[in-house]
Design an enzyme around this catalytic site. Structure first.
Site, short mmCIF file in Angstrom:
data_model
loop_
_atom_site.label_atom_id
_atom_site.label_comp_id
_atom_site.label_asym_id
_atom_site.label_seq_id
_atom_site.Cartn_x
_atom_site.Cartn_y
_atom_site.Cartn_z
N ASP A 37 0.79 -6.44 -2.98
CA ASP A 37 0.52 -5.14 -2.38
C ASP A 37 1.82 -4.36 -2.14
O ASP A 37 2.93 -4.92 -2.18
CB ASP A 37 -0.20 -5.35 -1.04
N ASP A 67 -8.95 1.61 -2.12
CA ASP A 67 -9.49 0.92 -0.95
C ASP A 67 -10.94 1.32 -0.71
O ASP A 67 -11.62 0.72 0.12
CB ASP A 67 -8.67 1.26 0.30
C1 GLA Z 1 -3.89 -2.53 1.61
C2 GLA Z 1 -4.86 -2.96 0.54
C3 GLA Z 1 -6.07 -3.64 1.14
C4 GLA Z 1 -5.61 -4.80 2.01
C5 GLA Z 1 -4.64 -4.30 3.05
C6 GLA Z 1 -4.06 -5.43 3.85
O1 GLA Z 1 -4.36 -1.44 2.32
O2 GLA Z 1 -5.24 -1.87 -0.25
O3 GLA Z 1 -6.93 -4.10 0.13
O4 GLA Z 1 -5.03 -5.80 1.21
O5 GLA Z 1 -3.56 -3.61 2.46
O6 GLA Z 1 -3.16 -4.98 4.79
#
Ligand code: GLA
Length: 714
Positions: free
Chosen positions: A466, A536
């Protein structure tokens, strides 16, 4: 034919199945763009417009004016008033960049970029331009069957230091007014198709945020007014770069239409010392005169064969269960064990433990950089969870965010100077975190080693990498004064190096990219991440738009979409479980829902979804995608993916609000007219001709209703 040079015409010819691209050496030794379009034997060169603008006195041709000249790589300062491809400043401050043809070569291997990801290939034309002791190599590779040209530029300085102010990967000169499409959006609604008409104006599609971003994507499409999915001009330009980029499209009063694109020159200056070379990112150009579907299929094929991580590109992707939306930071070993038990029952392959497993991370405020298990939450480390997965026949995946650091972390306490901050004390936090300065070797090595040992000492088969914040600090204490304005670029290069040394050194681990959803979804990460979390927002209705837009240049298997709970946590929409399954079938897939809370009926649907996905997975990995209904315009979504041999296909049609469309005729695409197909869901046989010409009648029964069709040749 590929690449050739005509001595007689002094012309370079790049040709693919459908495209001809010609540029020539003029009598006064400039490189003139002559033609880019449908293959023809009758090339009509662009007329230079001599418009009474300043002309170059020294030039022997009478009144040769750069402002109306189709320069193959437009340079600053010699009378060209359009957006230029390159601008550099000499030591004395002068900025006349008079690049003329010097030499060329045609080679059978394509250049691999030194510091940036690049495509494989097996031919290349390199044309060298020179301006005193500055040399510019224009690289072109041709992918004939796919109608694709890949370009990049290398600038070599043989004299005193210069400053590169603008270094685009290309410019492309066309004539006339064109439509331009961008993939624009925002968090949760990435890559929406936006159409612009560029007429006597300049359009700038860019990111200044250090990542390619949620807001714009490094894809620009040039089209005509009447271009559709299956007809008309569609030239796709896609940068293999994940940092700040820009595309500018300009139409002038003289009917010149120029597009330039590459690293964003907003706050970018790069000092190039004597003897050094700077390489731009590659641009991948997909040409179609048969509409957008063909343009996209060509991108998909070239990325699958020449760019995406070879270890996984054609490998069946695991169906994952990810705990993020179920638990967020609030999980116990027991809760995870229950999820794993349920995952096994449904047939899921891999359990992915998301954020919150490390340091003392109980919320967003802390612990990035402390990549060791959370002592209170996981007292025995990751092992019990990994063992639990194994006992249930599942593989284990883990979330990491290696480029970041929290102020509240052991790492920050030990090395506050590893975070990008500012000497004047003004610090921008984003999601309460800071970005690591990976251009510092000691910081780079620490992160590389700690992540590599995490991966080497645990049985991990899947990693979600990420990157949850944008750049905003324009200073690094290890860079010289004149290097500061290329910090974003330098940290991007260091990030790619980190990916090289972590991802590529673990060929058995599948890495999924992520950046607060889809803020770094671009071809630059394909070399590492065979798939990326594309948003997301996993609401099946929002996904119609996100997935449709994303598919313009990115193959289905390169984006991940999960089934999540309703009302949806991001947008509150309530969609049928069946529709969530159908939308999540058209990508690399999994679950983001609390599996222990599924109703009996949902559990059955989930189990059926998993077994169907395993069957259609070869289509998602390597089929040809045809978009049928455009959710932006038709208020409906429909796509079909067809195997290369046309024996198998899978289609989804999804409604939006019932009052918008109730009855629809779905005409399939891409099938063989003379084949008969068995449609599993309807228990029916129909010919390809019937399916494509007559179609089948669809009756939607509720809001966001959907149907899927699994076809196989009878
Ligand atoms: C980001 C990702 C999510 C999750 C969060 C965790 O926002 O897009 O899918 O993994 O981080 O903090």
């Amino acid at each position: 034919m590929g690449i050739s040079f005509s001595e007689q015409e002094q012309q370079f010819l790049l040709s693919t199945n459908d495209l001809l691209y010609v540029f020539e050496i003029t009598k006064n030794n400039y490189l003139k763009h002559v033609y880019f379009g449908k293959k023809t034997n009758d090339v009509v060169a662009f007329e230079n417009t001599n418009v009474g603008d300043p002309w170059i006195k020294q030039d022997k041709e009478e009144r040769f004016s750069m402002s109306g000249f189709s320069n193959e790589y437009g340079a600053f300062g010699i009378g060209d008033y359009r957006e230029v491809a390159i601008k550099y400043t000499r030591n004395d401050g002068s900025r006349n960049n008079n690049l003329k043809f010097k030499s060329y070569k045609i080679v059978s291997n394509k250049t691999k970029l030194n510091e940036l990801p690049s495509l494989d290939g097996n031919n290349e034309l390199i044309v060298t331009l020179a301006d005193k002791d500055v040399e510019v190599d224009l690289h072109y590779s041709v992918y004939e069957a796919e109608n694709i040209i890949v370009r990049h530029v290398a600038i070599r300085n043989l004299g005193e230091k210069i400053i590169l102010n603008t270094v685009n990967s290309f410019n492309l000169d066309l004539k006339g007014i064109h439509d331009v499409y961008s993939l624009s959006g925002w968090w949760g609604h990435e890559r929406q198709i936006i159409k612009h008409n560029v007429n006597l104006s300049i359009l700038n599609i860019d990111s200044k945020r250090g990542l390619s971003s949620h807001y714009q994507n490094p894809l620009l499409i040039i089209a005509d007014k009447d271009t559709s999915e299956d007809k008309g001009l569609a030239i796709g330009l896609n940068l293999v770069y994940s940092g700040s980029f820009s595309f500018k499209a300009e139409h002038t009063i003289y009917d010149d239409f120029r597009v330039v694109g590459g690293i964003n020159d907003f706050d970018f200056d790069y000092p190039l010392e004597k003897g050094k070379c700077f390489e731009t990112p590659e641009v991948v150009i997909s040409y179609s005169n048969d509409g957008l579907n063909k343009m996209s299929q060509q991108f998909h094929d070239v990325y699958r064969h020449y760019l995406i991580n070879k270890n996984f590109v054609f490998k069946t992707r695991p169906i994952v269960a990810n705990n993020w939306e179920t638990t967020r930071f609030d999980f116990t070993e027991e809760k995870i064990f229950n999820l794993i038990d349920k995952a096994k029952k449904i047939g899921i392959d891999t359990f992915v433990l998301d954020d919150g497993w490390f340091g003392h991370r109980d919320n967003e405020l802390s612990s990035l950089g402390d990549w060791y298990p959370h002592k209170a939450r996981l007292p025995k480390g990751l092992k019990p969870i990994i063992d639990k997965c194994k006992q249930n026949g599942l593989k284990f995946g883990l979330w990491i965010e290696p480029e970041m650091i929290s102020e509240d972390s052991d790492l920050y306490k030990a090395h506050p100077d590893w975070a990008l901050t500012s000497p004047d004390g003004i610090i921008n936090l984003h999601r309460h975190q800071l970005i690591l300065n990976l251009t510092k070797p000691e910081c780079f090595n620490y992160i590389k080693n700690i992540i590599n040992s995490l991966l080497d000492n645990n049985d991990i088969s899947y990693v979600k990498w990420d990157c949850n914040r944008y750049y905003s600090e324009y200073f690094a204490d290890n860079l010289k004064n004149d290097e500061q304005a290329s910090l974003f670029y330098r940290n991007m290069v260091a990030t790619y190096k980190l990916m090289d040394e972590i991802v590529l050194s673990h060929p058995r681990i599948l890495f999924e990219g992520c950046a607060a959803g889809g803020a770094r979804f671009d071809p630059g990460v394909f070399k590492y991440f065979s798939q990326s979390w594309c948003s997301d927002n996993s609401d099946a209705y929002s996904r119609q738009f996100i997935q449709y837009g994303t598919s313009l240049s990115y193959p289905l298997s390169s984006f991940t979409g999960h089934i999540s709970v309703c009302p949806n946590k991001q947008v509150g929409t309530i969609t049928p479980f069946k529709t969530r399954c159908n939308m999540a079938s058209l990508c690399s897939t999994g679950f983001e829902i609390d599996l222990t809370e599924l109703t009996k009926e949902q559990e059955q649907l989930a189990t059926n979804f998993v077994s169907r996905y395993k069957k259609i997975s070869p289509l998602i990995l390597s089929g040809d995608l045809y978009r049928i209904f455009n959710p932006f315009e038709d208020k409906l979504f429909a796509e079909i993916v067809v195997s290369k041999d046309k024996n198998k296909a899978f289609a989804v049609i999804a409604n939006q609000k019932l009052d918008r469309k109730k009855n629809v005729n779905l005409k399939f695409k891409g099938l063989r007219e003379d084949f008969n197909y068995f449609i599993e869901e309807c228990n029916l046989v129909k010919s390809g001709m019937q399916l494509m010409n007559e179609g089948i009648k669809i009756y939607f029964k509720e809001d966001y209703d959907s149907y899927s069709f699994t076809l196989s040749k009878k």
